[in-house]
Motif scaffolding. Structure first.
Motif, PDB file in Angstrom:
ATOM      1  N   TRP A   1     -23.930  55.081 -38.184  1.00 18.08           N
ATOM      2  CA  TRP A   1     -24.757  56.546 -38.192  1.00 18.08           C
ATOM      3  C   TRP A   1     -25.388  56.732 -35.945  1.00 18.08           C
ATOM      4  CZ3 TRP A   1     -29.529  56.115 -37.381  1.00 18.08           C
ATOM      5  CH2 TRP A   1     -30.636  55.338 -37.965  1.00 18.08           C
TER       6      TRP A   1
ATOM      7  N   ARG B   1     -17.235  56.292 -46.527  1.00 20.08           N
ATOM      8  CA  ARG B   1     -18.579  55.394 -46.122  1.00 20.08           C
ATOM      9  C   ARG B   1     -17.981  54.314 -45.324  1.00 20.08           C
ATOM     10  NH1 ARG B   1     -21.999  54.275 -51.540  1.00 20.08           N
ATOM     11  NH2 ARG B   1     -23.420  55.950 -52.394  1.00 20.08           N
TER      12      ARG B   1
ATOM     13  N   LEU C   1     -18.087  62.019 -37.930  1.00 24.76           N
ATOM     14  CA  LEU C   1     -19.086  61.265 -39.683  1.00 24.76           C
ATOM     15  C   LEU C   1     -18.826  62.582 -39.966  1.00 24.76           C
ATOM     16  CD1 LEU C   1     -21.163  58.921 -37.080  1.00 24.76           C
ATOM     17  CD2 LEU C   1     -20.056  58.435 -39.268  1.00 24.76           C
ATOM     18  N   ARG C   2     -19.158  63.807 -39.693  1.00 23.43           N
ATOM     19  CA  ARG C   2     -19.310  64.401 -41.059  1.00 23.43           C
ATOM     20  C   ARG C   2     -18.270  65.286 -41.610  1.00 23.43           C
ATOM     21  NH1 ARG C   2     -21.775  67.034 -35.652  1.00 23.43           N
ATOM     22  NH2 ARG C   2     -19.813  68.141 -35.615  1.00 23.43           N
TER      23      ARG C   2
ATOM     24  N   ALA D   1     -19.508  62.136 -33.981  1.00 26.92           N
ATOM     25  CA  ALA D   1     -20.404  62.880 -34.984  1.00 26.92           C
ATOM     26  C   ALA D   1     -19.478  64.063 -35.326  1.00 26.92           C
ATOM     27  CB  ALA D   1     -21.248  63.725 -34.265  1.00 26.92           C
TER      28      ALA D   1
ATOM     29  N   GLN E   1     -18.240  61.815 -43.841  1.00 21.91           N
ATOM     30  CA  GLN E   1     -19.272  63.053 -45.545  1.00 21.91           C
ATOM     31  C   GLN E   1     -18.524  63.480 -46.400  1.00 21.91           C
ATOM     32  OE1 GLN E   1     -23.038  63.940 -44.182  1.00 21.91           O
ATOM     33  NE2 GLN E   1     -23.916  63.236 -45.277  1.00 21.91           N
TER      34      GLN E   1
END
Length: 354
Positions: free
Chosen positions: A265, A255, A246-247, A243, A250
């Motif tokens: 996600w 992507r 992924l932050r 997570a 982003q």
């Protein structure tokens, strides 16, 4: 790659370790002309005894010594129709220089490496060449006798292993390469080794990096991957790390493309589920040998420097560039560096210690 040689390629594996020997052996068994370029301590037993290739699904492929060429001389790159780079990240620059010096300018170069920066480094060193990234989803571990420890041995020298060396694929998945000229995926797809092509190899690489972040956690745990995945405490830590990454992605406008049937996600949420639900939903994650460990665990067990800087380190650098904190990756990097310095094998930590 000329048309008349397209069905039987002369492939040079540039940096023949576990992945290179496994893939190269299957290509040789299927009729391609394969040269393993690497260290004598790895190649010597292969040159004498051939290879035994196995996997979690029951593959058992014998590759005779005469079917493979083993060499420590980078001049063999001059004979390549195709170069497959399989060195660790810290060997990319040196191999890039050798390819620039010896390999034919029209020979495609595939990077079978982890992380996302290796291809960019090679691209800068090899301008104008057909250079493509690839994603190898499975891990491979050596089997059979240990290779001789001294790196100075060459084929024909004393000290060879007395039995046939082997490599075992411990998890599933199809290799993906960047789409380009020549239908390389079609020619490299052989029994036991499917190879596909994709228009979005960059997204696939970032998706694979997300999964590869667990390499370090697995090494720190000291557990087989299957045992680690069956522990909800470890999965929660895996989820927190993913997570976090992924932050960062982003914020950087990246992507990632999932390398599993689950969207990227959703994966952290799946990892946090109770064991009964995780086992049902994430069955493909568990398609793995019960004794398999990550490549980073193998590195620590053998006292080698790991690729943590190309994995967690890449997330850390992106986070700093885009103002996103990366506390999990920061701690993991520190703990892996400590383990590298100690050279005492796997730390065998608990999730709470990380």
């Amino acid at each position: 790659m000329s048309g008349q040689r397209a069905k039987s390629l002369r492939i040079v594996i540039a940096g023949a370790g576990s992945i290179g020997c496994f893939c190269g052996g299957l290509w040789a068994a299927a009729g391609h002309s394969v040269t393993l370029l690497g260290r004598g301590r790895i190649l010597l037993p292969i040159a004498q005894h051939g290879l035994l290739l196995t996997d979690y699904a029951g593959l058992e492929q014998q590759v005779e010594a005469r079917q493979l060429r083993c060499s420590e001389d980078p001049a063999v790159l001059a004979e390549a129709d195709l170069v497959v780079v399989a060195v660790k990240s810290n060997g990319t620059a040196a191999m890039g220089r050798l390819i620039a010096q010896y390999a034919p300018p029209d020979a495609p170069v595939l990077s079978f490496q982890n992380a996302v920066t290796n291809v960019e480094m090679l691209r800068q060193m090899l301008p104008g060449r057909d250079l493509r990234a690839a994603m190898v989803p499975f891990n491979v571990v050596p089997t059979g006798p240990a290779v001789p420890p001294e790196p100075t041995e060459t084929p024909g020298a004393a000290g060879a292993a007395s039995a046939q060396p082997g490599y075992h694929r411990a998890s599933s998945g199809e290799i993906l390469i960047a789409k380009g000229r020549g239908h390389l995926g079609r020619f490299l797809s052989v029994p036991g080794l499917p190879v596909g092509e994709t228009e979005d190899i960059t997204g696939v690489q970032w998706g694979k990096l997300l999964i590869n972040l667990n390499n370090a956690l697995n090494a720190l745990s000291g557990l087989p991957l299957m045992t680690q995945l069956q522990s909800r405490h470890w999965r929660r830590l895996m989820a927190d790390q993913m997570a976090e990454a992924l932050r960062v992605m982003q914020a950087a406008g990246l992507r990632p493309v999932s390398t599993t049937p689950l969207p990227v996600w959703m994966t952290p949420h799946i990892l946090r589920l109770p064991n009964w639900a995780f086992t049902r939903i994430a069955a493909q994650m568990l398609t793995i040998d019960p004794t398999a460990r990550s490549s980073m665990a193998q590195d620590l067990m053998q006292g080698r420097i790991t690729e943590v800087d190309a994995l967690q380190g890449e997330i850390q650098r992106l986070g700093q560039a885009h103002g996103v904190a990366t506390p999990v990756c920061d701690v993991v990097i520190q703990l892996i560096r400590q383990a590298e310095m100690k050279k005492a094998g796997l730390p065998k930590l608990q999730p709470g210690q990380i």
